[in-house]
Design a protein around this motif. Structure first.
Motif, PDB file in Angstrom:
ATOM      1  N   ASP A 130       0.823  -1.208   0.000  1.00  0.00           N
ATOM      2  CA  ASP A 130       0.000   0.000   0.000  1.00  0.00           C
ATOM      3  C   ASP A 130       0.859   1.261   0.000  1.00  0.00           C
ATOM      4  O   ASP A 130       0.381   2.339  -0.359  1.00  0.00           O
ATOM      5  N   ALA A 131       2.105   1.133   0.430  1.00  0.00           N
ATOM      6  CA  ALA A 131       3.050   2.253   0.451  1.00  0.00           C
ATOM      7  C   ALA A 131       4.457   1.675   0.498  1.00  0.00           C
ATOM      8  O   ALA A 131       4.641   0.482   0.761  1.00  0.00           O
ATOM      9  N   VAL A 132       5.449   2.525   0.246  1.00  0.00           N
ATOM     10  CA  VAL A 132       6.842   2.093   0.295  1.00  0.00           C
ATOM     11  C   VAL A 132       7.655   3.092   1.101  1.00  0.00           C
ATOM     12  O   VAL A 132       7.490   4.315   0.962  1.00  0.00           O
ATOM     13  N   ILE A 133       8.525   2.566   1.964  1.00  0.00           N
ATOM     14  CA  ILE A 133       9.460   3.387   2.731  1.00  0.00           C
ATOM     15  C   ILE A 133      10.865   3.106   2.217  1.00  0.00           C
ATOM     16  O   ILE A 133      11.272   1.954   2.090  1.00  0.00           O
ATOM     17  N   MET A 134      11.606   4.165   1.920  1.00  0.00           N
ATOM     18  CA  MET A 134      12.964   4.047   1.399  1.00  0.00           C
ATOM     19  C   MET A 134      13.939   4.434   2.507  1.00  0.00           C
ATOM     20  O   MET A 134      13.870   5.541   3.050  1.00  0.00           O
ATOM     21  N   VAL A 135      14.854   3.522   2.846  1.00  0.00           N
ATOM     22  CA  VAL A 135      15.854   3.784   3.885  1.00  0.00           C
ATOM     23  C   VAL A 135      17.210   3.962   3.217  1.00  0.00           C
ATOM     24  O   VAL A 135      17.868   2.984   2.848  1.00  0.00           O
ATOM     25  N   ASP A 136      17.609   5.189   2.998  1.00  0.00           N
ATOM     26  CA  ASP A 136      18.918   5.543   2.457  1.00  0.00           C
ATOM     27  C   ASP A 136      19.339   4.705   1.254  1.00  0.00           C
ATOM     28  O   ASP A 136      20.427   4.144   1.232  1.00  0.00           O
ATOM     29  N   PRO A 137      18.503   4.607   0.199  1.00  0.00           N
ATOM     30  CA  PRO A 137      18.955   3.914  -1.012  1.00  0.00           C
ATOM     31  C   PRO A 137      19.859   4.825  -1.833  1.00  0.00           C
ATOM     32  O   PRO A 137      19.934   6.019  -1.567  1.00  0.00           O
ATOM     33  N   PRO A 138      20.564   4.296  -2.842  1.00  0.00           N
ATOM     34  CA  PRO A 138      21.506   5.103  -3.595  1.00  0.00           C
ATOM     35  C   PRO A 138      20.874   6.104  -4.548  1.00  0.00           C
ATOM     36  O   PRO A 138      21.537   7.021  -5.010  1.00  0.00           O
ATOM     37  N   ASN A 139      19.599   5.928  -4.892  1.00  0.00           N
ATOM     38  CA  ASN A 139      18.946   6.771  -5.885  1.00  0.00           C
ATOM     39  C   ASN A 139      18.298   7.985  -5.222  1.00  0.00           C
ATOM     40  O   ASN A 139      17.425   7.826  -4.368  1.00  0.00           O
ATOM     41  N   PRO A 140      18.682   9.227  -5.581  1.00  0.00           N
ATOM     42  CA  PRO A 140      18.091  10.411  -4.944  1.00  0.00           C
ATOM     43  C   PRO A 140      16.633  10.631  -5.301  1.00  0.00           C
ATOM     44  O   PRO A 140      15.936  11.370  -4.622  1.00  0.00           O
ATOM     45  N   ALA A 141      16.132  10.003  -6.378  1.00  0.00           N
ATOM     46  CA  ALA A 141      14.743  10.147  -6.804  1.00  0.00           C
ATOM     47  C   ALA A 141      14.070   8.778  -6.805  1.00  0.00           C
ATOM     48  O   ALA A 141      14.277   7.979  -7.710  1.00  0.00           O
ATOM     49  N   PRO A 142      13.273   8.437  -5.784  1.00  0.00           N
ATOM     50  CA  PRO A 142      12.626   7.118  -5.713  1.00  0.00           C
ATOM     51  C   PRO A 142      11.808   6.810  -6.970  1.00  0.00           C
ATOM     52  O   PRO A 142      11.025   7.635  -7.440  1.00  0.00           O
ATOM     53  N   VAL A 143      11.971   5.611  -7.505  1.00  0.00           N
ATOM     54  CA  VAL A 143      11.343   5.260  -8.781  1.00  0.00           C
ATOM     55  C   VAL A 143       9.820   5.135  -8.666  1.00  0.00           C
ATOM     56  O   VAL A 143       9.123   5.233  -9.673  1.00  0.00           O
ATOM     57  N   LEU A 144       9.287   4.919  -7.462  1.00  0.00           N
ATOM     58  CA  LEU A 144       7.845   4.765  -7.293  1.00  0.00           C
ATOM     59  C   LEU A 144       7.150   6.073  -6.941  1.00  0.00           C
ATOM     60  O   LEU A 144       5.943   6.078  -6.686  1.00  0.00           O
ATOM     61  N   ALA A 145       7.891   7.168  -6.903  1.00  0.00           N
ATOM     62  CA  ALA A 145       7.290   8.454  -6.548  1.00  0.00           C
ATOM     63  C   ALA A 145       6.137   8.784  -7.485  1.00  0.00           C
ATOM     64  O   ALA A 145       6.260   8.714  -8.704  1.00  0.00           O
ATOM     65  N   GLY A 146       4.985   9.111  -6.896  1.00  0.00           N
ATOM     66  CA  GLY A 146       3.809   9.447  -7.683  1.00  0.00           C
ATOM     67  C   GLY A 146       2.942   8.269  -8.043  1.00  0.00           C
ATOM     68  O   GLY A 146       1.802   8.454  -8.491  1.00  0.00           O
ATOM     69  N   LYS A 147       3.456   7.039  -7.870  1.00  0.00           N
ATOM     70  CA  LYS A 147       2.692   5.841  -8.225  1.00  0.00           C
ATOM     71  C   LYS A 147       1.956   5.259  -7.022  1.00  0.00           C
ATOM     72  O   LYS A 147       0.925   4.595  -7.173  1.00  0.00           O
ATOM     73  N   LEU A 148       2.531   5.458  -5.832  1.00  0.00           N
ATOM     74  CA  LEU A 148       1.888   5.089  -4.577  1.00  0.00           C
ATOM     75  C   LEU A 148       2.598   5.868  -3.480  1.00  0.00           C
ATOM     76  O   LEU A 148       3.644   6.458  -3.719  1.00  0.00           O
ATOM     77  N   PRO A 149       2.059   5.914  -2.260  1.00  0.00           N
ATOM     78  CA  PRO A 149       2.723   6.694  -1.216  1.00  0.00           C
ATOM     79  C   PRO A 149       4.151   6.230  -0.965  1.00  0.00           C
ATOM     80  O   PRO A 149       4.405   5.036  -0.812  1.00  0.00           O
TER      81      PRO A 149
END
Length: 342
Positions: A130-149
């Motif tokens: 239902d949502a995704v939490i990102m903990v310090d991944p290497p990508n500054p722009a999360p790939v799921l941004a805008g697709k789900l919380p």
């Protein structure tokens, strides 16, 4: 289909059809009773529930939530290297606790050298989080941004679709640098955390803090990482320099402890010859033989806020501000003191 399974990995799966046969009613009536929906008499409900109990029927809650459009899962993407230091371990534990309070389960997927964020996210999508939490991944722009919380923990993200919970790295670095400057330190070295977003923020905070105290000429950043082994390599670079710094600020406690041990093995005293500051206030920093001065982050609060924001977005409730920045605290212990007399 609402279904269930018995106890144990090899147990026979008990279905609505099994319960219907046991109770002598239709599958549709069993479904009505199990869902506690109107349409069945009291006698029928009693017979169906007794049959379900006798067969060990247990409703598949995940299937129910999927039918309603929710999985009650929150995906969590984290760096596998980062898991080697205690801060991320505490953060993940806090996320599990906070998610359980809201009736959610975490689904973990790691980013490694051979497995990038896209692959990690693809794995999560199979669980329909239902949502995704990102903990310090290497990508500054999360790939799921805008697709789900999406909630990012630890670093700032410009995308308005992403919530952020982080510690003020610039403030924490300023606290460390200013404390050392007040004790006469000028040759203060920073051992960084590599190429991640948090490492970049702390590096920038160090440069800004050194500039603010008028020590631009003394700015020096040594390439480090996140593990004790990388701390040992960074310490060798320090010891190879003909002019030893009077103080070191490391990316995390793991690195700082490795630096302390390397200095002591080389015959130097901590803090009399070199002061050392870590970051995170992990259990390692509090050990009696370590007593490491460190910049503390509140992992419990970060986890709680991240889960609260994820749940609020899932349920369509307001969660402001989008970016929550927590204040760090310098914990002063045995590894810092006045600058050596030169």
């Amino acid at each position: 289909m609402i279904s269930a399974s018995g106890d144990g990995p090899n147990a026979k799966r008990v279905t609505l059809e099994d319960v219907a046969a046991q109770a002598g009613v239709s599958r549709a009536l069993v479904s009505i009773v199990i869902r506690n929906a109107p349409g069945a008499s009291a006698e029928t409900r009693k017979r169906v529930l007794e049959a379900a109990d006798a067969l060990g029927y247990k409703p598949d809650m995940r299937a129910r939530m999927l039918a309603r459009g929710r999985s009650r899962h929150i995906g969590t993407v984290f760096g596998m290297i980062g898991l080697n230091f205690q801060f991320n371990t505490l953060l993940l534990d806090g996320l599990y606790v906070a998610a359980a309070r809201h009736g959610y389960e975490l689904i973990l997927s790691a980013v490694t050298k051979s497995r990038d964020e896209i692959r990690a996210v693809e794995t999560l999508q199979g669980f329909r989080p239902d949502a995704v939490i990102m903990v310090d991944p290497p990508n500054p722009a999360p790939v799921l941004a805008g697709k789900l919380p999406v909630v990012a923990i630890g670093w700032s993200v410009d995308d308005p679709a992403v919530d952020v919970v982080r510690t003020d790295d610039h403030m924490g670095m300023a606290q460390a640098v200013n404390y050392l400057a007040e004790r006469g330190h000028r040759r203060i070295v920073h051992i960084d955390g590599g190429h991640g977003e948090v490492a970049r923020a702390r590096r920038a905070g160090y440069v800004a803090a050194m500039t603010a105290i008028g020590c631009q000429a003394q700015i020096r950043v040594i390439s480090g990482g996140e593990t004790q082994m990388e701390g040992y390599f960074a310490a060798r670079a320090l010891l190879d320099d003909p002019v030893l710094p009077t103080a070191v600020i490391a990316f995390n406690d793991e690195m700082a402890v490795a630096v302390v041990e390397s200095l002591v093995h080389a015959g130097y005293r901590v803090p009399q010859d070199v002061s050392v500051i870590g970051w995170d206030n992990s259990a390692l920093s509090k050990l009696p033989h370590t007593r490491l001065t460190t910049v503390a982050q509140d992992t419990e609060e970060m986890s709680r806020l991240a889960i609260e924001r994820a749940v609020a977005r899932i349920e369509g409730k307001p969660a402001e501000p989008r970016e929550v920045v927590l204040r760090p605290e310098l914990m002063i212990r045995a590894t810092t003191g006045a600058a050596r007399d030169e």
